[in-house]
Each structure stands twice: as structure tokens, then as C-alpha cells.
Design a protein around this motif. Structure first.
Motif, PDB file in Angstrom:
ATOM      1  N   MET A 156      34.850   4.278 -98.064  1.00 37.05           N
ATOM      2  CA  MET A 156      34.483   4.116 -96.717  1.00 37.05           C
ATOM      3  C   MET A 156      33.246   5.014 -96.167  1.00 37.05           C
ATOM      4  O   MET A 156      33.625   5.893 -95.272  1.00 37.05           O
ATOM      5  CB  MET A 156      35.633   3.867 -95.700  1.00 37.05           C
TER       6      MET A 156
ATOM      7  N   THR B 177      41.776  12.836 -93.493  1.00 28.96           N
ATOM      8  CA  THR B 177      40.365  13.045 -93.363  1.00 28.96           C
ATOM      9  C   THR B 177      40.345  14.242 -92.289  1.00 28.96           C
ATOM     10  O   THR B 177      39.452  15.096 -92.570  1.00 28.96           O
ATOM     11  CB  THR B 177      39.469  11.680 -93.005  1.00 28.96           C
TER      12      THR B 177
ATOM     13  N   GLN C  43      32.782   6.639 -92.701  1.00 27.63           N
ATOM     14  CA  GLN C  43      32.716   5.781 -91.645  1.00 27.63           C
ATOM     15  C   GLN C  43      34.008   5.669 -90.562  1.00 27.63           C
ATOM     16  O   GLN C  43      35.028   6.222 -90.897  1.00 27.63           O
ATOM     17  CB  GLN C  43      33.002   4.314 -92.236  1.00 27.63           C
ATOM     18  N   ALA C  44      33.968   5.113 -89.478  1.00 28.57           N
ATOM     19  CA  ALA C  44      35.021   5.179 -88.528  1.00 28.57           C
ATOM     20  C   ALA C  44      36.213   4.476 -89.139  1.00 28.57           C
ATOM     21  O   ALA C  44      36.202   3.509 -89.703  1.00 28.57           O
ATOM     22  CB  ALA C  44      34.638   4.653 -87.447  1.00 28.57           C
ATOM     23  N   GLY C  45      37.394   5.035 -89.168  1.00 28.61           N
ATOM     24  CA  GLY C  45      38.674   4.536 -89.267  1.00 28.61           C
ATOM     25  C   GLY C  45      39.168   5.119 -90.807  1.00 28.61           C
ATOM     26  O   GLY C  45      40.297   4.717 -91.130  1.00 28.61           O
ATOM     27  N   ALA C  46      38.234   5.701 -91.455  1.00 23.97           N
ATOM     28  CA  ALA C  46      38.595   6.401 -92.784  1.00 23.97           C
ATOM     29  C   ALA C  46      39.369   7.502 -92.556  1.00 23.97           C
ATOM     30  O   ALA C  46      38.901   8.664 -92.578  1.00 23.97           O
ATOM     31  CB  ALA C  46      37.386   6.537 -93.635  1.00 23.97           C
ATOM     32  N   ASP C  47      40.941   7.341 -92.529  1.00 19.60           N
ATOM     33  CA  ASP C  47      41.568   8.492 -92.069  1.00 19.60           C
ATOM     34  C   ASP C  47      42.314   9.200 -93.269  1.00 19.60           C
ATOM     35  O   ASP C  47      42.984  10.081 -93.019  1.00 19.60           O
ATOM     36  CB  ASP C  47      42.765   7.930 -91.197  1.00 19.60           C
ATOM     37  N   GLN C  48      42.155   8.820 -94.583  1.00 16.97           N
ATOM     38  CA  GLN C  48      42.841   9.084 -95.706  1.00 16.97           C
ATOM     39  C   GLN C  48      41.608   9.428 -96.612  1.00 16.97           C
ATOM     40  O   GLN C  48      40.759   8.551 -97.188  1.00 16.97           O
ATOM     41  CB  GLN C  48      43.740   8.262 -96.424  1.00 16.97           C
TER      42      GLN C  48
ATOM     43  N   SER D 243      39.341   6.264 -97.464  1.00 12.48           N
ATOM     44  CA  SER D 243      40.132   5.051 -97.466  1.00 12.48           C
ATOM     45  C   SER D 243      41.021   5.177 -96.082  1.00 12.48           C
ATOM     46  O   SER D 243      40.749   5.929 -95.340  1.00 12.48           O
ATOM     47  CB  SER D 243      40.922   4.833 -98.625  1.00 12.48           C
ATOM     48  N   THR D 244      41.993   4.353 -96.030  1.00 18.16           N
ATOM     49  CA  THR D 244      43.119   4.632 -95.207  1.00 18.16           C
ATOM     50  C   THR D 244      44.497   4.664 -95.574  1.00 18.16           C
ATOM     51  O   THR D 244      44.615   4.232 -96.524  1.00 18.16           O
ATOM     52  CB  THR D 244      42.842   3.473 -94.079  1.00 18.16           C
TER      53      THR D 244
ATOM     54  N   ASP E 202      46.037   1.186 -96.173  1.00 16.84           N
ATOM     55  CA  ASP E 202      45.459   0.422 -97.409  1.00 16.84           C
ATOM     56  C   ASP E 202      45.974   0.941 -98.600  1.00 16.84           C
ATOM     57  O   ASP E 202      45.982   0.122 -99.673  1.00 16.84           O
ATOM     58  CB  ASP E 202      43.917   0.452 -97.381  1.00 16.84           C
TER      59      ASP E 202
END
Length: 506
Positions: A243, A319, A299-304, A376-377, A380
Motif C-alpha cells: 500500500m 506503521t 497510503q492511508a490505512g496502511a497500519d502494518q 498492509s493492514t 488483512d
């Protein structure tokens, strides 16, 4: 040898010849595809987390040799049964060897970084073992007594000769693995010239005692790799993808051209028991990971951040932890490390590059033998240890340890220096307190700390009276939070409790 045991001996020796041959072939292509290593790695992956914790706690760094020894013992037992079954009819023996080979094939090709070529050592092992079984057992139609002794050879000479042959092939496999793979990687490491850092680590403060920095030789190692990955820096690349807006790939030489940061950081394994040895402090050299992530455009939302090793291990790191690391005064940034204590990373500690994320346990932020970073997240993707029940996010807990006197030590009455370390990464230690028996807690003397992401050394002078005594230690971080005395095991997110030492004063 008793006649009834002869088929068992034949089965074990046939399997040993086959497996040793496969190990020789694997040494040339990929040591991890060797039958014993592949089955051992598959066993590790299938082992429950609590069993792994028990193995690390009881066997320490000998857990892997013990596992390999266990694989060999089980293989020998099965091979003995296969030889016994083949004594009357050949087909059960061939089926048995084929099944053993099939297990090794599955183990080799299902590794995360495997290819179909990795099946070759196991296939050759099965074929050679079957051929050896056929040669060593009597030929079809031979009289029954021929099954009890090899034709044209004295049994004792035959047994001794076969044993020597097996030992020779096994030694060749071990030598091949070390010479072909290990020497190539060591030579690659020897050719590395680390660049000078653009930001030097401040000198250790005056008053820090010897032992603050853990040598590379003494630094703990806890991982799942049965064979240390051997990486050629000329072929190594790091990919940043997932991401991100601008995925890219960087070679080792290009990585060395990036601005280098030098810093002292303490690294802690989640398997560390209260007072345990799986923690150390080193001077690390590397590239700020946040800079590489910003180049890629998270990118927004990629917390991992999912980091992958060359052997397929996956490590998941928040992240935000990486992007914010080093932004608070006294804390250190997450790095892609290439150096450890003024030399290239040792092979067993991640050469040519590893992640280092201060403030989280190693399984959640310090991927060794790094080759891939995917944004990634947590929703996911579950990293290797998370799939086995460990916490997805694992900040290091405030803790402390007594190093001197050792447990059950006998000391002389009078002045006794109690000493150890404490750590609260990201916050730092404000106080360390020592308790003798059930007396009041007494403040210890703190040595200087280079930054908030290292441990701090402490000492306490105790006027010891004769008898048996119990010493305890606890730390308080700079937010005022007192280390908990509630005991918890390492699984699933780190041990807690006060380290306690029993001593006798004479």
C-alpha cells in the motif's frame, strides 16, 4: 549382531546413506532443502507456541540441535521398522522409503521461499535409500540364511564398512554445507566496507560500567532458522511495496549510499523470562526506515509493515510506531541495520540487513535477513507469530533484573554490592528499587543512560547479615508507572513480575 536385528540395522543404514546424500546435494543448491533441515523446519512451524516457549526456556540456544537430534532419532526408528518390514517382502521397504522421501519433499517445497528445485535432495535421498536397502538385503530367491548375512563378506567387516561409509557421507554433507554455503556468505560479508555514519552515536556517558554493550559473540539469538541463511550481497535487494504510491527496489550498494545513523539500542525477545538472558544492547548502524517509507509514499490505512526474511519469516510492525520512532527527545528511530558494534552484521544476526524497531519485542519489529517490506493492514494479514497466538502489537514492558549476586550465591557478611539493569524503552527509567526479604524498598543508584531506548545499569549497597535472604528488584519509568509484581509468562506479549534472587550470607 542378533539375526533378528539385522533387517533393522539395514533399514537404519539405508536411510542414513540416503539422507546424507540428500544433505550433500542440498549443500550445493540450498542448505535449507536438506531432508533433515526441511523436516525440522516443518516441525517448528507445526509446534504450538507454548511448546516453543518451553523449548527456549529449558534448552536455550540448544533448542535447534535438540530438535534436529529428535528428527534423526524418529527417522532411525521408522527406518528400522521399514527394514524389518522389507526383510520378507521388498515392496513394504520401498513404500516406506518413498513415504519418508515424500514427507521430506513436502517439507522442502512448502517453505515460504522454496522452489521446485528444493525437492531434488529429498527425491535423491529416497532413491538412494531404496537402492541401499535393495543391495543390503538378500536377493529374491536366495536361501533364508542369506538374509542373515551379506554375501561374500564377513558380517563384522560388512557392518564396519557400511558404518564407515555412512559416517563419510554424513561428514561430506556437513562439510559441503559449511564450505559451499557458509564460506561464500562469510566471504561476501568480509568484502563489505561500512560507510561512516552521517549521525554518530554520542559517546557512552561517563560512569557507565563495563558490560553495558553486549558483544556480538554474546548477543542472544532466538529465531526459527535451523540453518543460518547465507546471503550474497551482490544479489541481495530490498523491495518496498504494497500500500504505497511508489514501490521501489534497492540494492545493498545503494542502501549503503543512504544517510547512515549510529545509535545504541536495547533489543529484547518476547520469550525472555523475568530475569532472563534474551536481551542485549548494541551499537547499531543503519538507514532510517521512515525515510524509505516516505520515499515510497505510504497510503492511508496502511497500519502494518510486513517485513519478510529471505527464509520466508514474516514480522508485523505498526506503521505508526516506525514513522514516529525517534521523534520524541531521547528516543531512537527504527532502522534498516547493516552494522552491529562497528562491524557488518554477523551472519546469525541478520546479515546483510535487518530491521530494528526500538520499544517493541523482536518478533514484532526486528526481522533478520530482511529482503521485503510490504505495507498492509493488521486486518488483512497476520504475521508468523501472530498466527500462532502472540499479540499483534507488542511494546516492551518495563522490567529489571539482578545480575549480581547470582541466584543461590554464597556471599560474605557485610557490604555486598547488588547490581543489575532496568529498562523502559521509550520512557526511560527514573528509579530502581531493591527489597531485601520483606523490608522496605530501597532506591538503587542509577548509572547514566545514553538514551531512553537502552537499559540502565544500577547498583545498591547492602549490609548483609548472616543467614538466607531474598532479594527483589523493581523499576519505575519516567511517567511514574511502577513495574508490576504480577507474574505472567512470556506468551502472548511478554513476561511480567519482579526478579527475585535467593542468596546465603556467611
Amino acid at each position: 549382531m542378533r539375526p533378528a536385528l539385522w533387517p533393522c540395522y539395514v533399514g537404519v543404514v539405508s536411510a542414513a546413506i540416503g539422507v546424507s546424500t540428500g544433505q550433500v546435494i542440498a549443500a550445493i543448491s540450498n542448505p535449507e532443502s536438506g531432508p533433515v533441515y526441511a523436516v525440522g523446519a516443518m516441525t517448528i512451524d507445526a509446534t504450538p507456541a507454548r511448546v516453543k516457549e518451553f523449548a527456549v526456556r529449558t534448552a536455550g540456544t540448544f533448542d535447534k540441535p535438540l530438535l534436529l537430534a529428535g528428527v534423526v532419532v524418529v527417522l532411525a526408528a521408522v527406518a528400522a521398522f521399514v527394514g524389518l518390514a522389507a526383510a520378507r517382502q521388498r515392496w513394504p521397504g520401498f513404500v516406506g522409503m518413498a513415504v519418508l522421501g515424500g514427507i521430506a519433499v513436502v517439507a522442502a517445497v512448502t517453505r515460504p521461499s522454496a522452489s521446485l528445485v528444493d525437492a531434488v535432495p529429498a527425491l535423491v535421498s529416497a532413491a538412494v535409500a531404496s537402492a541401499a536397502l535393495l543391495v543390503m538385503l538378500r536377493r529374491p530367491g536366495a536361501p533364508p540364511e542369506a538374509a542373515q548375512r551379506p554375501r561374500l563378506l564377513d558380517r563384522r567387516a560388512f557392518v564396519g564398512g557400511v558404518a564407515l561409509a555412512v559416517a563419510g557421507v554424513a561428514a561430506a554433507g556437513a562439510a559441503g554445507t559449511s564450505r559451499v554455503a557458509w564460506r561464500a556468505a562469510a566471504r561476501s560479508r568480509d568484502d563489505v566496507r561500512l560507510p561512516p555514519p552521517t549521525r554518530l552515536a554520542p559517546p557512552l556517558p561517563e560512569g557507565v560500567e563495563p558490560g553495558f554493550v553486549t558483544s556480538n559473540a554474546d548477543f542472544y539469538r532466538v529465531d526459527t532458522a535451523l540453518t543460518v541463511p547465507r546471503v550474497d550481497v551482490d544479489r541481495w535487494t530490498l523491495t518496498v511495496r504494497g500500500m504505497v504510491d511508489r514501490p521501489f527496489e534497492i540494492s545493498f550498494d545503494e542502501l549503503l549510499e543512504e544517510p547512515m545513523i549510529e545509535q545504541y539500542v536495547t533489543l529484547n525477545c518476547v520469550s525472555n523470562e523475568v530475569g532472563g538472558p534474551y536481551i542485549g544492547t548494541a551499537k547499531w548502524l543503519g538507514v532510517r526506515l521512515a525515510d524509505l517509507l516516505r520515499r515510497a509514499g505510504v497510503q492511508a490505512g496502511a497500519d502494518q509493515i510486513v517485513a519478510r526474511s529471505v527464509d520466508g519469516m514474516t514480522i508485523g510492525t505498526p506503521t505508526a510506531t516506525v514513522l514516529h520512532s525517534g521523534t520524541t527527545r531521547g528516543t531512537q528511530p527504527a532502522l534498516i541495520c547493516v552494522g552491529m558494534n562497528d562491524e557488518p552484521l554477523p551472519l546469525e544476526h541478520g546479515f546483510p540487513a535487518r530491521m530494528l524497531t526500538p520499544g517493541v519485542y523482536g518478533y514484532a519489529g526486528s526481522c533478520k535477513w530482511l529482503t521485503d517490506i510490504e505495507l498492509s493492514t493488521f486486518g488483512d494479514f497476520d504475521a508468523y507469530w501472530v498466527r500462532r497466538g502472540y499479540a499483534a502489537q507488542a511494546p516492551v514492558k518495563t522490567s529489571s533484573r539482578i545480575d549480581r549476586p547470582r541466584p543461590f550465591a554464597r556471599v560474605s557478611a557485610g557490604r555486598v554490592v547488588v547490581a543489575g539493569v532496568g529498562w523502559a524503552q521509550g520512557n526511560g527509567i527514573s528509579t530502581v528499587e531493591v527489597q531485601v526479604d520483606d523490608d522496605a524498598w530501597q532506591p538503587a543508584t542509577l548509572r547514566p543512560e545514553p538514551n531512553l531506548d537502552t537499559w540502565v545499569q544500577w547498583t545498591h549497597e547492602w549490609q548483609a547479615a548472616p543467614g538466607s535472604h531474598t532479594l527483589r528488584v523493581r523499576a519505575v519509568d519516567r511517567t511514574g508507572t511502577v513495574q508490576t509484581g504480577d507474574r505472567a509468562e512470556p506468551f502472548p506479549n511478554g513476561a511480567t513480575g519482579w526478579h527475585t534472587v535467593a542468596v546465603t550470607v556467611t
